[in-house]
Each structure stands twice: as structure tokens, then as C-alpha cells.
Design a protein around this motif. Structure first.
Motif, short mmCIF file in Angstrom:
data_model
loop_
_atom_site.label_atom_id
_atom_site.label_comp_id
_atom_site.label_asym_id
_atom_site.label_seq_id
_atom_site.Cartn_x
_atom_site.Cartn_y
_atom_site.Cartn_z
N LYS A 218 0.86 -1.18 0.00
CA LYS A 218 0.00 0.00 0.00
C LYS A 218 0.90 1.24 0.00
N ALA A 219 0.79 2.04 -1.03
CA ALA A 219 1.65 3.22 -1.17
C ALA A 219 0.86 4.50 -0.99
N GLY A 220 1.54 5.50 -0.50
CA GLY A 220 1.00 6.85 -0.43
C GLY A 220 1.99 7.78 -1.06
N MET A 221 1.55 8.96 -1.44
CA MET A 221 2.45 9.92 -2.08
C MET A 221 2.18 11.32 -1.56
N ILE A 222 3.27 12.05 -1.35
CA ILE A 222 3.17 13.45 -0.95
C ILE A 222 3.49 14.29 -2.18
N GLY A 223 2.49 15.04 -2.66
CA GLY A 223 2.67 15.87 -3.84
C GLY A 223 2.06 15.25 -5.08
N ARG B 109 -1.63 20.01 -1.13
CA ARG B 109 -2.03 21.27 -0.51
C ARG B 109 -3.42 21.70 -0.95
N ARG B 110 -3.75 21.39 -2.23
CA ARG B 110 -5.05 21.76 -2.79
C ARG B 110 -5.62 20.56 -3.56
N LYS B 111 -6.81 20.14 -3.20
CA LYS B 111 -7.40 18.96 -3.84
C LYS B 111 -7.63 19.15 -5.32
N THR C 285 -6.00 16.73 2.05
CA THR C 285 -5.15 17.84 2.49
C THR C 285 -4.88 17.71 3.99
N ASP C 286 -5.42 16.66 4.59
CA ASP C 286 -5.31 16.43 6.03
C ASP C 286 -4.15 15.48 6.30
N GLU C 287 -3.06 16.01 6.82
CA GLU C 287 -1.88 15.16 7.03
C GLU C 287 -2.12 14.07 8.06
N GLU C 288 -2.93 14.35 9.08
CA GLU C 288 -3.21 13.32 10.09
C GLU C 288 -3.96 12.14 9.47
N GLU C 289 -4.92 12.45 8.61
CA GLU C 289 -5.66 11.40 7.91
C GLU C 289 -4.72 10.58 7.02
N PHE C 290 -3.83 11.27 6.33
CA PHE C 290 -2.91 10.60 5.43
C PHE C 290 -1.99 9.64 6.17
#
Length: 268
Positions: A3-8, A36-38, A53-58
């Protein structure tokens, strides 16, 4: 499946997502993207991942691996949190590691949580050879980067020369990798990666050229030491929408991901 996530989700992020969705990155699924913006992602017709845009959720997403594709500031903001959340971390903004304290802190965090930080070869080649050679003595390493003047728009190069009027190659910087990675964070991250693989930021020599005679982004590595000598040159086709980078960077990330799920790994 990882399971991958990406910042940006700029030019590079979008390309990485497309490679994952096309199954070019091995047995990996892109679950979520932090932006930063959906609206920067909502134009993706084939979007199959969550956008937040919610870092805690991410970071609560129980991700196996997180890809940083958002610049030095984003890595400094979220690198530690990514590792502490239980994810491996793929770093593209390697120039941020020119900050020794930050670099050491991320390594400590990775060790504490039994996670790894991956630095793809990205825009250059031969990091495997340099890293192997560094197990012996390396006498010197030089990186020569050449890009069309348009690729240096918005950098300190504009203070040194009129980029639009150049008719021949112009050296806009000569020095070491620590300084170059700070002066050209989007364009000379390769010098930071080379430094980490080899003999460090201070001792890695760097020359940077604005060259109107070329259309591709070229990087040449020259090194010699106990292992012998090596000279490697690559010529990368730049993105039209972002000439500071190249599609091969996204492909390099996909290769890292593929290696993590493949029964056979080549070129490490």
C-alpha cells in the motif's frame, strides 16, 4: 500487495501515479495522495486513490511506503512523520540531505522504527557502481550537469547571465555538491544523491551549465579510485510542462517499488 501513499501531485507525482496504475511498479497500489489543494488532483480522469489535504488522515492510512514528490520543504515537514507512522520512505528531494542534522535525524528515525529510506537513481545512472566503489578508496568524483537555458529560469542563473541571449554554453556554477544542492534544489538533486553514494557533499565536485546547444538534460559523472575509473553520461528528455525534471525520474521511482515486490532484482 504494498500500500503506497504519495506526498505531492505535480508533474512528477502524476507520472508516478500513472506508472503505478498501469502496473509498471510491481505489486503496488496507490492508496492516497497528500496535497495542498485537492483541485490539483481532481482533473485526473482515472483517479483511483484517495486525495487529502489532512496530514493526520494521510499518515493514519497504514501505508507500507510513502513517496515524497513535493520538494525540500515537504520532505522536511513530513519525512520524520512518514517513517514514524510505520512506512518506508522514497525520497526525491535528496538535496534536503545537504542539511546534515536533518539527514542524521531521518536516519535515526528510520532505525528506531525499523524502516528504510530509498533514494532512487532518478535523473542519473551509476549510483550502484559509485556506492560499490565507495567501499574502497575513491580519489575524486565530479558531476557535470547541462540543461537548456529555459530549465534555469527562476534560479540564480538569471543573476549571472541573460539566459535568453545565450548562444553558447555558460558555466553558471562550479563548486561542491553541498552548495549546488541548495542553490538549485529542483535541478541538481542529482549532486546530493551522488554525494550520498560516494565521498560526501564537500568532496563531490559539481559544474553546472546553461547550454543553448542542447534540448535534453545531460548529466556526466566522472570518478576514479581503487576500483578503477568510470565515466557515465545520460541524456534525459525533459517534461514539456516542467523542463527542470524528466520522465526517467518517475520511472526510477517505479523501479524502486517494483524491486520491493519482485522475485528477481537487477542492478542494485
Amino acid at each position: 500487495m504494498l500500500k503506497a501513499g504519495m506526498i505531492g501531485y505535480g508533474t512528477l507525482g502524476k507520472s508516478i501515479a500513472e506508472l503505478i496504475e498501469a502496473k509498471q511498479a510491481g505489486n503496488v497500489e496507490l492508496n492516497s495522495v497528500l496535497v495542498r489543494r485537492k483541485e490539483s488532483v481532481l482533473d485526473s480522469a482515472k483517479q483511483t486513490f484517495a486525495v487529502t489535504t489532512d496530514e493526520e488522515e494521510f499518515f493514519k492510512g497504514e501505508l507500507d511506503i510513502i513517496i515524497e514528490a513535493a520538494g525540500h520543504q515537504a520532505l522536511q515537514m513530513y519525512g520524520e512523520k512518514a517513517l514514524a507512522s510505520g512506512s518506508h520512505l522514497v525520497v526525491l528531494s535528496v538535496g534536503a540531505f545537504g542539511d546534515t542534522g536533518f539527514y542524521q535525524m531521518l536516519q535515526t528515525t528510520a532505525s528506531q522504527h525499523n524502516k528504510q529510506i530509498f533514494v532512487p537513481s532518478a535523473a542519473i545512472a551509476g549510483l550502484d557502481r559509485i556506492a560499490a566503489g565507495a567501499l574502497g578508496e575513491i580519489d575524486e568524483i565530479t558531476l557535470i550537469t547541462r540543461k537548456h537555458p529555459r530549465s534555469w529560469s527562476g534560479t540564480i542563473a538569471e543573476e549571472k547571465v541573460d539566459l535568453k541571449s545565450l548562444i553558447e554554453p555558460f558555466c553558471i556554477y562550479e563548486g561542491n555538491a553541498r552548495e549546488s544542492s541548495k542553490l538549485f534544489p529542483q535541478s541538481v538533486n542529482v549532486s546530493a544523491a551522488l554525494s550520498l553514494a560516494g565521498i560526501g557533499f564537500e568532496d563531490t565536485k559539481v559544474q553546472v551549465f546553461a547550454d543553448p546547444t542542447i534540448q535534453s538534460n545531460t548529466h556526466t559523472i566522472k570518478a576514479k579510485g581503487y576500483f578503477g575509473e568510470v565515466e557515465i553520461s545520460v541524456s534525459n528528455v525533459p517534461y514539456e510542462q516542467n523542463p527542470k525534471s524528466s520522465p526517467i525520474v518517475a520511472m526510477s521511482v517505479a523501479k524502486v517499488l517494483k524491486n520491493l515486490t519482485s522475485p528477481l532484482v537487477i542492478g542494485v
